[in-house]
Design a protein around this motif. Structure first.
Motif, PDB file in Angstrom:
ATOM      1  N   LEU A  19       0.869  -1.162   0.000  1.00  0.00           N
ATOM      2  CA  LEU A  19       0.000   0.000   0.000  1.00  0.00           C
ATOM      3  C   LEU A  19       0.911   1.218   0.000  1.00  0.00           C
ATOM      4  CD1 LEU A  19      -2.881   1.206   0.269  1.00  0.00           C
ATOM      5  CD2 LEU A  19      -2.457   1.261   2.736  1.00  0.00           C
ATOM      6  N   PHE A  21       1.702   5.127   0.398  1.00  0.00           N
ATOM      7  CA  PHE A  21       1.187   6.302   1.096  1.00  0.00           C
ATOM      8  C   PHE A  21       2.260   7.375   1.144  1.00  0.00           C
ATOM      9  CE2 PHE A  21       2.981   3.582   4.388  1.00  0.00           C
ATOM     10  CZ  PHE A  21       3.690   4.463   5.190  1.00  0.00           C
ATOM     11  N   GLU A  27       7.259   9.035  -0.645  1.00  0.00           N
ATOM     12  CA  GLU A  27       6.261   7.983  -0.788  1.00  0.00           C
ATOM     13  C   GLU A  27       6.785   6.714  -0.125  1.00  0.00           C
ATOM     14  OE1 GLU A  27       3.126   6.736  -4.255  1.00  0.00           O
ATOM     15  OE2 GLU A  27       5.140   7.314  -4.885  1.00  0.00           O
ATOM     16  N   VAL A  35      -2.589  -4.392   6.404  1.00  0.00           N
ATOM     17  CA  VAL A  35      -3.643  -3.382   6.392  1.00  0.00           C
ATOM     18  C   VAL A  35      -4.999  -4.031   6.607  1.00  0.00           C
ATOM     19  CG1 VAL A  35      -4.766  -1.592   5.007  1.00  0.00           C
ATOM     20  CG2 VAL A  35      -2.278  -1.924   4.863  1.00  0.00           C
ATOM     21  N   LEU A  38      -8.911   1.331   5.653  1.00  0.00           N
ATOM     22  CA  LEU A  38      -8.533   2.739   5.537  1.00  0.00           C
ATOM     23  C   LEU A  38      -9.695   3.583   6.033  1.00  0.00           C
ATOM     24  CD1 LEU A  38      -6.992   2.687   1.948  1.00  0.00           C
ATOM     25  CD2 LEU A  38      -5.800   2.454   4.122  1.00  0.00           C
ATOM     26  N   ILE A  88      -4.556   4.553   8.409  1.00  0.00           N
ATOM     27  CA  ILE A  88      -4.444   3.168   7.960  1.00  0.00           C
ATOM     28  C   ILE A  88      -4.582   2.307   9.212  1.00  0.00           C
ATOM     29  CG2 ILE A  88      -2.983   1.447   6.837  1.00  0.00           C
ATOM     30  CD1 ILE A  88      -1.499   3.803   5.473  1.00  0.00           C
ATOM     31  N   SER A 103      -1.585  10.919   2.841  1.00  0.00           N
ATOM     32  CA  SER A 103      -2.531  10.418   1.844  1.00  0.00           C
ATOM     33  C   SER A 103      -2.133   9.002   1.453  1.00  0.00           C
ATOM     34  CB  SER A 103      -2.546  11.316   0.600  1.00  0.00           C
ATOM     35  OG  SER A 103      -1.299  11.253  -0.072  1.00  0.00           O
ATOM     36  N   VAL A 104      -3.078   8.296   0.846  1.00  0.00           N
ATOM     37  CA  VAL A 104      -2.838   6.953   0.322  1.00  0.00           C
ATOM     38  C   VAL A 104      -3.071   7.029  -1.175  1.00  0.00           C
ATOM     39  CG1 VAL A 104      -3.731   4.593   0.275  1.00  0.00           C
ATOM     40  CG2 VAL A 104      -3.475   5.764   2.449  1.00  0.00           C
ATOM     41  N   SER A 105      -2.173   6.445  -1.973  1.00  0.00           N
ATOM     42  CA  SER A 105      -2.345   6.540  -3.419  1.00  0.00           C
ATOM     43  C   SER A 105      -2.897   5.263  -4.024  1.00  0.00           C
ATOM     44  CB  SER A 105      -1.042   6.960  -4.102  1.00  0.00           C
ATOM     45  OG  SER A 105       0.008   6.097  -3.733  1.00  0.00           O
TER      46      SER A 105
END
Length: 163
Positions: A19, A21, A27, A35, A38, A88, A103-105
């Motif tokens: 994941l 982020f 990054e 995980v 979210l 997360i 943020s999570v991409s």
């Protein structure tokens, strides 16, 4: 016998899914298998005398979950909380905890050839919690071993806070 081969190859594939982020301009990636879910950021309940990186706790469907702010933990400046801030929810060694990131991409699959070992920094920087650096096209992910990052002493602290 056929099923065993298929299962092990699926395990191999998922073991290399991360994941992605962001924290600041960098990054990062963590194993997707750690995980649980979210969530958007909501202000946690503060705990007196907790270290600064432990923002507090939230009630997640009846489970008290400690929340760690990774920008504070990694000393990446003053965190800001906005509509992109994500928590997360992780399951580490049977413990549920939350990790605040900017943020999570996306989820990225990396082959073993795309993961390079973390550079040796000597005693100036502890890199024990890094799996390595994942490269895909022009992107570079700092791959974090979340189990090592949340050391046993910190997990014990998390248990005390969650209790």
């Amino acid at each position: 016998m056929q099923a065993t081969t298929t299962e092990s190859s699926q395990t191999d594939i998922s073991a290399h899914e991360f994941l992605a982020f962001t924290l600041g301009k960098e990054e990062y990636g963590i194993h997707i298998l750690k995980v649980q879910e979210l969530r958007g950021y909501e202000a946690p309940t503060r705990i007196a005398n907790a270290p600064a990186f432990i923002k507090g706790v939230v009630n997640l469907r009846g489970i008290i979950v400690p929340i760690v702010d990774m920008r504070i933990k990694f000393n990446l400046g003053t965190p800001t909380y906005d509509q992109f801030t994500v928590v997360i929810i992780l399951n580490i060694a049977g413990r549920v905890m939350g990790m605040v990131v900017d943020s999570v991409s996306d989820v990225i699959t990396l082959s073993p050839e795309q993961v390079k070992p973390a550079p040796e920094m000597g005693t100036a920087l502890n890199t024990d919690h890094l799996i390595g650096l994942g490269t895909i096209d022009e992107r570079m992910l700092i791959l974090v071993d979340i189990d090592k990052l949340m050391s046993s002493a910190e997990l014990g602290l998390m248990d005390a806070i969650a209790a």
